[in-house]
Design a protein around this motif. Structure first.
Motif, PDB file in Angstrom:
ATOM      1  N   GLN A  76       0.836  -1.196   0.000  1.00 31.93           N
ATOM      2  CA  GLN A  76       0.000   0.000   0.000  1.00 31.93           C
ATOM      3  C   GLN A  76       0.873   1.249   0.000  1.00 31.93           C
ATOM      4  N   ALA A  77       0.276   2.355  -0.368  1.00 31.33           N
ATOM      5  CA  ALA A  77       1.029   3.604  -0.493  1.00 31.33           C
ATOM      6  C   ALA A  77       1.645   4.054   0.834  1.00 31.33           C
ATOM      7  N   ASP A  78       1.016   3.680   1.957  1.00 33.77           N
ATOM      8  CA  ASP A  78       1.529   4.121   3.264  1.00 33.77           C
ATOM      9  C   ASP A  78       2.600   3.201   3.845  1.00 33.77           C
ATOM     10  N   GLY A  79       3.020   2.212   3.041  1.00 40.30           N
ATOM     11  CA  GLY A  79       4.057   1.289   3.514  1.00 40.30           C
ATOM     12  C   GLY A  79       3.518   0.031   4.158  1.00 40.30           C
ATOM     13  N   SER A  80       2.214  -0.027   4.372  1.00 40.84           N
ATOM     14  CA  SER A  80       1.611  -1.242   4.922  1.00 40.84           C
ATOM     15  C   SER A  80       1.285  -2.201   3.775  1.00 40.84           C
ATOM     16  N   TYR A  81       0.655  -3.336   4.115  1.00 45.95           N
ATOM     17  CA  TYR A  81       0.278  -4.339   3.119  1.00 45.95           C
ATOM     18  C   TYR A  81      -1.132  -4.828   3.420  1.00 45.95           C
ATOM     19  N   LYS A  82      -1.824  -5.249   2.359  1.00 49.15           N
ATOM     20  CA  LYS A  82      -3.120  -5.886   2.536  1.00 49.15           C
ATOM     21  C   LYS A  82      -2.934  -7.393   2.377  1.00 49.15           C
ATOM     22  N   VAL A  83      -3.144  -8.103   3.469  1.00 42.10           N
ATOM     23  CA  VAL A  83      -2.880  -9.542   3.506  1.00 42.10           C
ATOM     24  C   VAL A  83      -4.191 -10.303   3.331  1.00 42.10           C
ATOM     25  N   SER A  84      -4.188 -11.254   2.376  1.00 47.71           N
ATOM     26  CA  SER A  84      -5.397 -12.031   2.095  1.00 47.71           C
ATOM     27  C   SER A  84      -5.038 -13.503   1.937  1.00 47.71           C
ATOM     28  N   GLY A  85      -5.801 -14.363   2.598  1.00 45.29           N
ATOM     29  CA  GLY A  85      -5.570 -15.801   2.509  1.00 45.29           C
ATOM     30  C   GLY A  85      -6.175 -16.505   3.710  1.00 45.29           C
ATOM     31  N   THR A  86      -6.052 -17.806   3.742  1.00 46.48           N
ATOM     32  CA  THR A  86      -6.596 -18.624   4.831  1.00 46.48           C
ATOM     33  C   THR A  86      -5.487 -19.467   5.442  1.00 46.48           C
ATOM     34  N   LYS A  87      -5.413 -19.433   6.751  1.00 41.29           N
ATOM     35  CA  LYS A  87      -4.454 -20.255   7.499  1.00 41.29           C
ATOM     36  C   LYS A  87      -5.239 -21.217   8.388  1.00 41.29           C
ATOM     37  N   ILE A  88      -4.712 -22.429   8.536  1.00 40.67           N
ATOM     38  CA  ILE A  88      -5.392 -23.415   9.378  1.00 40.67           C
ATOM     39  C   ILE A  88      -4.468 -23.915  10.482  1.00 40.67           C
ATOM     40  N   PHE A  89      -5.066 -24.582  11.461  1.00 44.96           N
ATOM     41  CA  PHE A  89      -4.346 -25.156  12.607  1.00 44.96           C
ATOM     42  C   PHE A  89      -3.607 -24.080  13.398  1.00 44.96           C
ATOM     43  N   ILE A  90      -4.211 -22.910  13.558  1.00 43.39           N
ATOM     44  CA  ILE A  90      -3.547 -21.810  14.258  1.00 43.39           C
ATOM     45  C   ILE A  90      -3.889 -21.891  15.742  1.00 43.39           C
ATOM     46  N   SER A  91      -2.936 -22.358  16.526  1.00 42.45           N
ATOM     47  CA  SER A  91      -3.143 -22.483  17.965  1.00 42.45           C
ATOM     48  C   SER A  91      -3.286 -21.104  18.594  1.00 42.45           C
ATOM     49  N   ALA A  92      -4.289 -20.952  19.459  1.00 38.30           N
ATOM     50  CA  ALA A  92      -4.553 -19.692  20.155  1.00 38.30           C
ATOM     51  C   ALA A  92      -4.825 -18.544  19.193  1.00 38.30           C
ATOM     52  N   GLY A  93      -5.366 -18.881  18.005  1.00 40.07           N
ATOM     53  CA  GLY A  93      -5.612 -17.854  16.987  1.00 40.07           C
ATOM     54  C   GLY A  93      -6.705 -16.882  17.374  1.00 40.07           C
TER      55      GLY A  93
END
Length: 599
Positions: free
Chosen positions: A184-201
């Protein structure tokens, strides 16, 4: 109800008498305050919290589990309150840099707390445990601004952390991951996707959750060389460090699983969530290994935890349960039958658990001291040596101790007989909870490939030589002690054979690389038994010395010496079958045509 009592005497024995931790701390800059009295005080307070607060919640967590409702996760009764006590006690900050709010104590002291907390209630311990890895990753790779924003909150325990690697279509093969990060223009990012088995998510125990996420930039190369690492918080921080608006990350569901019911294992959806790059672009996997190595040592601790917990409770039961008479005549003639601890096979189950737990403790503490040196030693050469030894020991500790921890949990259940299969005794929960340890943070098979392939063969055996030299020097140093010969003779032979086996497998692998995969698990287990033999020999040497001098608790040292003999005579011979199987080659595994695998 099953109970847990922190084995402080044995913990102190390994630290003070075997590993000489006082001298270790005095040689590390900034660790002068870690005196024996302070270590004992920390251990005592940690034991109280584990025994009085967490242990009673262990079965509660298993029976209630986590509840999922419209993206929100509610933890079992008492979990949230216990976490607040943990934070108020300052435990999350124990082994972190004072610059970010930590107490500046060495990592090995944190391991003591992790052992007691994890043995008392493994499911609960995973919430702060995942945070610890996130802290280490940020401390090693984050910018000062990222540390000020996120690390300080993690160190205080106000926020918790996760690691988000696995996706539905890929597990260990992270080169296949699809999660994207758009700049992104401000130096951040747009994160998209799916993660599984995330302990304490997702949970209700802390104000915010900081996800450490692997994702790909738009121009990233294929495979593992194109992975970057990002901070993606549940709530975006405000300018003053508080909790701001909700980020585009949500929990889609929680898994219904075999064990560790008190910990939420989540499917996490990232829908254009705001993220911030950690470390260089496309070097995320390198940065993530800081987290993964921490987690692997923590998982090794889980093997110890289930062995210790099973041993304590099955020992209590074996002393109380009456069944049949001893084969050598009644041992409790005034009772209807003898307690089952008099029977040799029950003794074998108990001694196996004891030998695994106490040997595993020594291995984990030895590894923890290498973490201290690798991070804090002034001499770069000493840091490098410790880091190399830690890299070699980590896959052994993770895979070997979790395999034996599961074996021990099953032995604990077996001591109870039919009662072990009934939930109220807690033994079947211990078996179920322990089973995951051989799977997450890299399965036993992955750890075995890492050990034999990467750590040993790819270094032309240098990593192995570094450790076998340590073993050789120990044997030399005590070669004139006649009582030690029962331990030194087999240890010397195995230490020499270890190198010879490595050479044979390496030569075969030059013709067929499948030979590495075919031998790797047997090789790792062999390595584990030899490593524990070295540590049991060290413990036996200390016990013999104390007994000869008439110092200390005679019963304790005699028990230590007797357990060492049991390990050498009953468990170490397992290496003989492992030699046969690891050298049997890949053909007996690969010869059957894939189409002929039928049912």
């Amino acid at each position: 109800m099953p109970e847990y009592k922190a084995p402080q005497r044995d913990m102190q024995f390994v630290l003070n008498e075997v590993l000489d931790v006082e001298n270790h701390y005095q040689n590390l800059p900034g660790c002068d305050e870690a005196t024996p009295d302070m270590v004992a005080a920390i251990m005592e307070e940690g034991a109280k919290f584990a025994e009085r607060v967490l242990s009673p919640l262990n079965q509660v967590g298993d029976q209630q589990g986590c509840q999922f409702n419209d993206g929100q996760v509610t933890t079992p009764d008492g979990f949230k309150e216990a976490y607040q006590q943990f934070v108020e006690g300052g435990w999350p900050s124990l082994a972190h840099d004072p610059q970010w709010g930590g107490q500046g104590l060495p990592e090995s002291l944190g391991i003591l707390i992790n052992e007691m907390v994890g043995t008392a209630n493994w499911s609960w311990s995973m919430y702060p445990g995942l945070s610890h890895g996130a802290m280490n990753t940020l401390e090693a790779h984050g910018t000062d601004q990222q540390k000020q924003t996120y690390l300080t909150k993690l160190v205080s325990g106000e926020w918790t952390g996760t690691m988000c690697l696995t996706e539905p279509h890929c597990g260990t093969d992270l080169g296949m991951l699809r999660t994207k990060a758009e700049p992104q223009a401000d130096g951040s990012y747009k994160v998209s996707g799916t993660k599984i088995f995330i302990s304490a998510g997702e949970h209700d125990m802390a104000d915010n959750i900081v996800h450490i996420v692997l994702a790909r930039l738009p121009d990233a190369p294929e495979g593992t060389k194109g992975i970057s690492l990002f901070i993606v918080p549940k709530f975006l921080p405000t300018a003053d460090g508080g909790v701001g608006e909700r980020n585009g990350v949500s929990c889609g569901s929680i898994e219904h699983k075999m064990g560790i019911h008190g910990n939420s294992t989540c499917v996490m959806n990232f829908d254009g969530a705001t993220g911030f790059l950690i470390g260089p672009p496309n070097k995320g996997l390198n940065c993530m290994f800081t987290f993964m190595n921490t987690a692997r040592l923590g998982t090794a601790l889980q093997g110890l935890a289930h062995a210790e917990w099973g041993f304590q409770n099955s020992l209590t039961y074996a002393k109380e349960r009456l069944q049949m008479r001893s084969l050598t005549g009644p041992k409790a003639p005034d009772r209807a039958a003898d307690p089952i601890i008099v029977h040799p096979e029950v003794r074998k189950l108990l001694l196996t658990q004891k030998a695994i737990a106490e040997g595993g403790r020594a291995l984990i503490y030895l590894s923890a001291l290498q973490v201290d040196k690798a991070h804090m030693a002034e001499d770069p050469a000493e840091r490098a040596e410790a880091d190399g030894l830690l890299a070699f020991l980590t896959p052994i500790a993770k895979a070997f101790l979790t395999e034996l921890g599961f074996e021990s949990a099953n032995h604990g259940l077996q001591v109870y007989g039919g009662h072990g299969y009934i939930s109220e005794w807690g033994m079947e929960q211990n078996v179920r909870d322990s089973r995951i340890s051989m799977l997450y943070e890299g399965t036993t098979q992955i750890q075995a490939l890492d050990l034999l392939g990467r750590k040993v063969l790819m270094t032309q055996g240098e990593a192995l030589k570094g450790f076998t030299k340590i073993v050789h020097k120990f044997c030399q140093a005590h070669s004139d002690e006649q009582p030690m010969q029962e331990f030194l003779e087999p240890l010397n032979k195995l230490n020499k054979e270890w190198g010879e086996l490595t050479m044979k497998i390496g030569m075969k692998a030059m013709q067929n690389r499948d030979e590495v995969g075919a031998a790797s698990v047997d090789y790792l287990m062999y390595s584990g038994y030899v490593t524990l033999a070295y540590l049991w020999a060290r413990m036996a040497q200390v016990a013999q010395q104390k007994l000869a001098a008439g110092e200390g608790d005679t019963a304790f040292y005699q028990a230590k010496l007797t357990t060492a003999r049991f390990y050498f005579q009953r468990l170490l011979p397992r290496t003989r079958s492992l030699v046969e199987t690891m050298l049997s080659g890949a053909d007996n595994l690969m010869a059957l045509d894939e189409d002929h695998f039928q049912f």
